[in-house]
Design a protein around this motif. Sequence first.
Motif, PDB file in Angstrom:
ATOM      1  N   ASP B 274       0.816  -1.220   0.000  1.00 49.46           N
ATOM      2  CA  ASP B 274       0.000   0.000   0.000  1.00 49.46           C
ATOM      3  C   ASP B 274       0.844   1.262   0.000  1.00 49.46           C
ATOM      4  O   ASP B 274       0.515   2.240   0.663  1.00 49.46           O
ATOM      5  CB  ASP B 274      -0.924   0.022   1.240  1.00 49.46           C
ATOM      6  N   SER B 275       1.907   1.238  -0.750  1.00 48.76           N
ATOM      7  CA  SER B 275       2.796   2.394  -0.755  1.00 48.76           C
ATOM      8  C   SER B 275       3.253   2.677  -2.169  1.00 48.76           C
ATOM      9  O   SER B 275       3.709   1.771  -2.866  1.00 48.76           O
ATOM     10  CB  SER B 275       4.012   2.112   0.130  1.00 48.76           C
ATOM     11  N   GLU B 276       3.128   3.934  -2.576  1.00 48.54           N
ATOM     12  CA  GLU B 276       3.623   4.362  -3.879  1.00 48.54           C
ATOM     13  C   GLU B 276       3.200   3.396  -4.977  1.00 48.54           C
ATOM     14  O   GLU B 276       4.001   2.980  -5.819  1.00 48.54           O
ATOM     15  CB  GLU B 276       5.161   4.515  -3.835  1.00 48.54           C
ATOM     16  N   GLY B 277       1.951   3.039  -4.960  1.00 43.50           N
ATOM     17  CA  GLY B 277       1.416   2.222  -6.039  1.00 43.50           C
ATOM     18  C   GLY B 277       1.537   0.731  -5.830  1.00 43.50           C
ATOM     19  O   GLY B 277       1.063  -0.052  -6.658  1.00 43.50           O
ATOM     20  N   ARG B 278       2.166   0.294  -4.743  1.00 44.12           N
ATOM     21  CA  ARG B 278       2.261  -1.147  -4.488  1.00 44.12           C
ATOM     22  C   ARG B 278       0.928  -1.659  -3.945  1.00 44.12           C
ATOM     23  O   ARG B 278       0.230  -0.937  -3.234  1.00 44.12           O
ATOM     24  CB  ARG B 278       3.394  -1.480  -3.497  1.00 44.12           C
ATOM     25  N   PRO B 279       0.606  -2.906  -4.261  1.00 40.64           N
ATOM     26  CA  PRO B 279      -0.642  -3.475  -3.739  1.00 40.64           C
ATOM     27  C   PRO B 279      -0.546  -3.717  -2.232  1.00 40.64           C
ATOM     28  O   PRO B 279       0.544  -3.736  -1.682  1.00 40.64           O
ATOM     29  CB  PRO B 279      -0.744  -4.813  -4.498  1.00 40.64           C
ATOM     30  N   GLY B 280      -1.699  -3.889  -1.610  1.00 42.53           N
ATOM     31  CA  GLY B 280      -1.668  -4.131  -0.168  1.00 42.53           C
ATOM     32  C   GLY B 280      -3.051  -4.369   0.381  1.00 42.53           C
ATOM     33  O   GLY B 280      -4.040  -4.358  -0.354  1.00 42.53           O
ATOM     34  N   PRO B 281      -3.127  -4.569   1.698  1.00 42.44           N
ATOM     35  CA  PRO B 281      -4.412  -4.915   2.322  1.00 42.44           C
ATOM     36  C   PRO B 281      -5.456  -3.805   2.244  1.00 42.44           C
ATOM     37  O   PRO B 281      -6.653  -4.090   2.293  1.00 42.44           O
ATOM     38  CB  PRO B 281      -4.042  -5.214   3.789  1.00 42.44           C
ATOM     39  N   PHE B 282      -5.033  -2.526   2.090  1.00 45.76           N
ATOM     40  CA  PHE B 282      -6.015  -1.441   2.030  1.00 45.76           C
ATOM     41  C   PHE B 282      -7.038  -1.650   0.913  1.00 45.76           C
ATOM     42  O   PHE B 282      -8.205  -1.262   1.040  1.00 45.76           O
ATOM     43  CB  PHE B 282      -5.324  -0.086   1.818  1.00 45.76           C
ATOM     44  N   THR B 283      -6.581  -2.260  -0.185  1.00 46.97           N
ATOM     45  CA  THR B 283      -7.477  -2.488  -1.311  1.00 46.97           C
ATOM     46  C   THR B 283      -8.740  -3.227  -0.879  1.00 46.97           C
ATOM     47  O   THR B 283      -9.805  -3.059  -1.470  1.00 46.97           O
ATOM     48  CB  THR B 283      -6.751  -3.337  -2.382  1.00 46.97           C
ATOM     49  N   TYR B 284      -8.597  -4.070   0.134  1.00 49.28           N
ATOM     50  CA  TYR B 284      -9.709  -4.909   0.561  1.00 49.28           C
ATOM     51  C   TYR B 284     -10.295  -4.457   1.892  1.00 49.28           C
ATOM     52  O   TYR B 284     -10.966  -5.225   2.596  1.00 49.28           O
ATOM     53  CB  TYR B 284      -9.253  -6.371   0.622  1.00 49.28           C
ATOM     54  N   GLY B 285      -9.997  -3.207   2.251  1.00 44.55           N
ATOM     55  CA  GLY B 285     -10.517  -2.698   3.506  1.00 44.55           C
ATOM     56  C   GLY B 285      -9.894  -3.365   4.717  1.00 44.55           C
ATOM     57  O   GLY B 285     -10.474  -3.372   5.800  1.00 44.55           O
ATOM     58  N   ARG B 286      -8.700  -3.969   4.531  1.00 41.05           N
ATOM     59  CA  ARG B 286      -8.036  -4.626   5.655  1.00 41.05           C
ATOM     60  C   ARG B 286      -6.952  -3.706   6.197  1.00 41.05           C
ATOM     61  O   ARG B 286      -6.503  -2.790   5.508  1.00 41.05           O
ATOM     62  CB  ARG B 286      -7.383  -5.951   5.220  1.00 41.05           C
ATOM     63  N   THR B 287      -6.491  -3.994   7.405  1.00 45.93           N
ATOM     64  CA  THR B 287      -5.432  -3.178   7.991  1.00 45.93           C
ATOM     65  C   THR B 287      -4.066  -3.728   7.589  1.00 45.93           C
ATOM     66  O   THR B 287      -3.932  -4.860   7.105  1.00 45.93           O
ATOM     67  CB  THR B 287      -5.521  -3.178   9.521  1.00 45.93           C
ATOM     68  N   GLN B 288      -3.056  -2.894   7.856  1.00 42.03           N
ATOM     69  CA  GLN B 288      -1.687  -3.350   7.651  1.00 42.03           C
ATOM     70  C   GLN B 288      -1.409  -4.572   8.533  1.00 42.03           C
ATOM     71  O   GLN B 288      -0.707  -5.503   8.120  1.00 42.03           O
ATOM     72  CB  GLN B 288      -0.705  -2.212   7.960  1.00 42.03           C
ATOM     73  N   ALA B 289      -1.979  -4.587   9.724  1.00 40.21           N
ATOM     74  CA  ALA B 289      -1.775  -5.738  10.605  1.00 40.21           C
ATOM     75  C   ALA B 289      -2.401  -6.998  10.015  1.00 40.21           C
ATOM     76  O   ALA B 289      -1.823  -8.094  10.096  1.00 40.21           O
ATOM     77  CB  ALA B 289      -2.361  -5.453  11.992  1.00 40.21           C
ATOM     78  N   ASP B 290      -3.572  -6.865   9.428  1.00 40.19           N
ATOM     79  CA  ASP B 290      -4.197  -8.035   8.787  1.00 40.19           C
ATOM     80  C   ASP B 290      -3.254  -8.646   7.762  1.00 40.19           C
ATOM     81  O   ASP B 290      -3.104  -9.869   7.669  1.00 40.19           O
ATOM     82  CB  ASP B 290      -5.492  -7.608   8.059  1.00 40.19           C
ATOM     83  N   GLY B 291      -2.640  -7.767   6.969  1.00 42.21           N
ATOM     84  CA  GLY B 291      -1.741  -8.259   5.921  1.00 42.21           C
ATOM     85  C   GLY B 291      -0.503  -8.911   6.493  1.00 42.21           C
ATOM     86  O   GLY B 291      -0.124 -10.024   6.103  1.00 42.21           O
ATOM     87  N   ALA B 292       0.115  -8.235   7.448  1.00 38.88           N
ATOM     88  CA  ALA B 292       1.366  -8.750   8.000  1.00 38.88           C
ATOM     89  C   ALA B 292       1.136 -10.033   8.810  1.00 38.88           C
ATOM     90  O   ALA B 292       1.912 -10.990   8.696  1.00 38.88           O
ATOM     91  CB  ALA B 292       2.006  -7.674   8.877  1.00 38.88           C
ATOM     92  N   ASN B 293       0.074 -10.040   9.597  1.00 36.79           N
ATOM     93  CA  ASN B 293      -0.168 -11.214  10.443  1.00 36.79           C
ATOM     94  C   ASN B 293      -0.517 -12.450   9.627  1.00 36.79           C
ATOM     95  O   ASN B 293      -0.105 -13.564   9.976  1.00 36.79           O
ATOM     96  CB  ASN B 293      -1.304 -10.921  11.432  1.00 36.79           C
ATOM     97  N   MET B 294      -1.261 -12.256   8.568  1.00 39.30           N
ATOM     98  CA  MET B 294      -1.602 -13.402   7.727  1.00 39.30           C
ATOM     99  C   MET B 294      -0.312 -14.095   7.254  1.00 39.30           C
ATOM    100  O   MET B 294      -0.149 -15.309   7.405  1.00 39.30           O
ATOM    101  CB  MET B 294      -2.447 -12.932   6.535  1.00 39.30           C
ATOM    102  N   LEU B 295       0.600 -13.289   6.730  1.00 34.37           N
ATOM    103  CA  LEU B 295       1.861 -13.876   6.265  1.00 34.37           C
ATOM    104  C   LEU B 295       2.684 -14.404   7.440  1.00 34.37           C
ATOM    105  O   LEU B 295       3.309 -15.467   7.356  1.00 34.37           O
ATOM    106  CB  LEU B 295       2.665 -12.833   5.476  1.00 34.37           C
TER     107      LEU B 295
END
Lengths: 668, 668
Positions: B274-295
């Motif tokens: 979710d930075s400078e055009g990179r994909p990320g959890p925000f696209t799906y209404g998720r938090t940064q923690a959701d993304g990091a914790n999943m991985l």
Amino acid sequence: MESRGWSQLWLDYESKFAASGVANGTERKIVIECSDFDRNNRVIKSAVSELNRAFADATKEVKISFVRNEKIAAQGYKVGNIIGGSLNKPQDGDGFIIEASDENGLLYGTFHLIREKLMGRDYPDISVSCAPSNPLRMMNHWDNMDGSIERGYSGRSFFYANDEIIVDDRTVDYARFMASIGINGIVINNVNVKWAATDLITTRFFDKVKELSDIFEDYGIKLYLSLNFAAPIELGGLPICDPLDEQVKQWWKNKIKEVYDHLPNLGGFLVKADSEGRPGPFTYGRTQADGANMLGDIIAPYGGIIIWRCFVYNCTQDWRDTKTDRARAGYDYFKGLDGQYHDNVILQIKNGPMDFQIREPISPLLGGLTQTNQMLEVQIAQEYTGHQIDLCYLIPMFKEILGFKTYCKSDNDTVADVVSGRTMGNKLAGMAAVINTGNDYNWTGNDLAAANLYGFGRLSFDTELSAEEIAREWVKLTFNLEQELEDKLVDMLLRSREIYEKYTSPLGIGWMVTPGDHYGPSVDGYEYSRWGTYHRADHLGLGVDRTDKGTGYAQQYYPQNAEMYNDPHKCPENLLLFFHHIPYTWKLSSGQSLIQYIYDSHFEGYEEARKLADEWKSFEGKVPERAYNCISHRFDLQVNNAHEWCDQVNSYFYRKSGIADEKGREIF
Amino acid sequence: MESRGWSQLWLDYESKFAASGVANGTERKIVIECSDFDRNNRVIKSAVSELNRAFADATKEVKISFVRNEKIAAQGYKVGNIIGGSLNKPQDGDGFIIEASDENGLLYGTFHLIREKLMGRDYPDISVSCAPSNPLRMMNHWDNMDGSIERGYSGRSFFYANDEIIVDDRTVDYARFMASIGINGIVINNVNVKWAATDLITTRFFDKVKELSDIFEDYGIKLYLSLNFAAPIELGGLPICDPLDEQVKQWWKNKIKEVYDHLPNLGGFLVKADSEGRPGPFTYGRTQADGANMLGDIIAPYGGIIIWRCFVYNCTQDWRDTKTDRARAGYDYFKGLDGQYHDNVILQIKNGPMDFQIREPISPLLGGLTQTNQMLEVQIAQEYTGHQIDLCYLIPMFKEILGFKTYCKSDNDTVADVVSGRTMGNKLAGMAAVINTGNDYNWTGNDLAAANLYGFGRLSFDTELSAEEIAREWVKLTFNLEQELEDKLVDMLLRSREIYEKYTSPLGIGWMVTPGDHYGPSVDGYEYSRWGTYHRADHLGLGVDRTDKGTGYAQQYYPQNAEMYNDPHKCPENLLLFFHHIPYTWKLSSGQSLIQYIYDSHFEGYEEARKLADEWKSFEGKVPERAYNCISHRFDLQVNNAHEWCDQVNSYFYRKSGIADEKGREIF
């Protein structure tokens, strides 16, 4: 959508037939009499072929006679309906006559007749005669052989891909379109000749160039090549390319013989030398004339010409240096050599002393040179005028340029006179445009930008045409609009240049564009650069002093113009900042202060851009959907662009001057 | 010049042997006792090999004992000369002992001993023990698989060319150098994971990545990969990469199992989301923690970790918007999630809230987060600090950062405490640098930029070292200078950051750089852009109001710091314009007005840059010619750069303020 990948621009017979309710595939009833001309001549064949297509909707037999008339000037024509009849609803036996003294004239007369027909002029004003204003009417492609186009905003090149030449049906259509507007010379490669393009004069590419040249010849067009002045080094393995060196001359002799052995119809060469990093005679202490004449002498036996660009200036200026003035460079480099250029050499001079800005004074070389062949170079590729995103119909600008009185003689002294050869009686004279095409479906990125393509050709053929006449022709030919919308679109075109000027850089100062790209604002983008393009804004004012107290550029004009430009009270206000450093508090003739003018014009320009976009909405369903959507999208982008220009320029000058907008509008 | 294509940096044994008059090829007399460790362990083998090379000049037998000492902290060591003797002139039987509780510690002890020897400390202070300050000591490569390096100023990548991985002798030397300064983790690909790099977690590249990983493992280094968060889409063909979607999770489960099957020693993944055009959890209404914790959850069984970058901000800001503040973004996005990140997830936080400027306040996230693993990210690639052309020794800056008192606790509250894990007792903690290497002969473009490479490693291992100690070590190891020149070079390094700061952007305001490229001045280059990086200069003053009356950024700090930054009279002056919009007439503590400070510091900075260049001349003949010439050329460029910065910044502010320099120097 047609199965081919490109539109038919202003020769879209099918759309016209459909608009007039004629079914496709009607049996052709056209009869062409051609006793005066050789029916097997390639240009005549093209004329016949085009007439067959254009009259494919005729329900009755139409007779068209090609008549040779030696009294008509070269490449001119007369068209008449002396046999009587209607173009669009002919009766049996109705017919038309096209007279000319040569095949090109015949072809141009043919297209004249077709234009009238397509414009729906049923009993048209076709008892006309027309001789081209300019001997040379040229397009300059800045296409690179990798398929990219320098300053191209319409897709990739349709001449090249992956360092190979493309020859296909699109090439033929392109040649038809160019002939239909009177173009008779095309430079097929970028003036910055690098990499594979250097090989265009070698066996690597001769066959394919010949194929292109043949297609052009079918339409009375000569093919020209841009030349790499360092070819003796890069191709010949010589250590130098000094134009006075015997080895170099011999190399060119051999090379040009080889070229003409393979390309006997080649028009000649266009050369950008000693400019923006390109090689040239300066390297060897030679003059521009030394370089041009050497090539001219060698090419003369083949009937070729050398077109030598005057775009020579110091592109590594120190921004701190206020003495050096890029605007002076062309005159300083070339005026002293006036009279030294040989007969088959012609100098190609950009319209202004800088580089295709939205507003510049006329180059003082035009008419300043009195013993040299010269031609005008303009740019319909919208490098600094909106990238074929923003609407900017350029013909009004070109009309101003052509109408400029140089005072080089007591009469026949306008730029139009000078570049047509009338002023000095030159045979080698004319106009060239850096073209705005690419392989986009619509050829020009924005469908409306085709008005500049069409317009330049028509104007170069007949400099007496008005910007409005040309706009109206193009609109009629391109679309099938009811009168009100036709009027509206013509009006939008005619207003567009002034609108663009309003929201971009004010009063002739130019630039303020994003460096490199040249789209969108960056007020200081070139202010501290090496390019010699400065606005010199400080907290008190802006503009460049080019008077006799400044860089002296104004003195390069004949006295009447020099006096006008030198005096801020006489200088045309739209060029005020080009010639003078003016305080923000300076009162303009309108009563506005300079700073208030900057604010007002930018707010107005943005507002008017939004109005354009809004007006376009009324064309939905009235033009092909593809064009409607393409243009709509570009208007959206133009509105954004105008918004950025407006706010950035206003904020910049507000922050610098500290003077508030009298009208209290939001400035950041 | 050696036959290999790269230098040996600070492990250049041959040059050291030559400097001390020892012939090459002397018979090795080193005896290593290794009963406590497995001689076949790959790290131990590397230690033995390195000692053999480093003591190849020994004329007498040297005995070195590897001793296991479980009381020593992980990766720490003790080195002693308990057997007695000299490093450089040993007598028979002289020897040294290296103690550690693990192989990495043993290797670091080995390099410690070697450093002492190379620095010529004959009876050195080697009765030392040292435990690393930080558990994670990492280098982040921004190398792309086409061979380019994002923000690389030292040639092309030595890891990649043409979308293939390179493994050769240089890879081994690189691993040696990194281990020698204590680095234990390396991310081998750019955080912007695109094109071929997305395939690094596929069979296309597993074999080659494994080869790299093995080489790293020989030197106690774990290999990490930057991850494309959209890999489930791009590789897996899924329609989404929502971190809470079961299909997505299953895809990652399978993928990560596959990765660890092939790369069992992989350290884990670095993610820019979710930075400078990179994909990320925000696209799906998720938090940064959701993304990091999943991985994190999926990689945990393999012992891997997820390093999640906090460089998240709105990069499409409207410049007119003075409420949005990029500086706030990191804290705004991440503070609210404090405590939600799982144990094997660590947030990587840039030192400042903007982006590696020459002067920024410390990110309020550092220590602002109190229940989250966190590590510090700095940049030794000199993106904004002179492109490894201008001399800019960055360790003094890093020392300031580490020494900053966050007030997050009553003690152990500095950034060094926080990122080492001391403050909160985290096991996952550390420091990472965006690396400055490439395939240039000297690895770092400018030979002197290797001081930052060396320095970051040493500092991350021992944050107590001073910038001067590190500079002196590096100078002693790299060159063979007499004392006076050694002192001079250390002094040049230590002054360099302040000099660079003086001639670039003043008092913490940052930017003013050429857009995109980031080298050289463009005062307004980012002023009207979408990047959130503005100076807000007008005719009265400049600076960004980040107080409680402005964007409120200052309030993101703990109260002691918030109060300091919020008050222009208490705010450190070198950050004054970062936190406050200040009039040009504001009096600084020196008595200078702000505008006069701008003029003075820029003239001084330029003058001091010229002095640096001049001082370097005294090194001719004293350092290898290749390095001398390379550095000399860069000093020439630096002087030009400083000249441009000085004149452009001064002219800009003079033109804007209308206030003359008190000292009457030339401003344009």
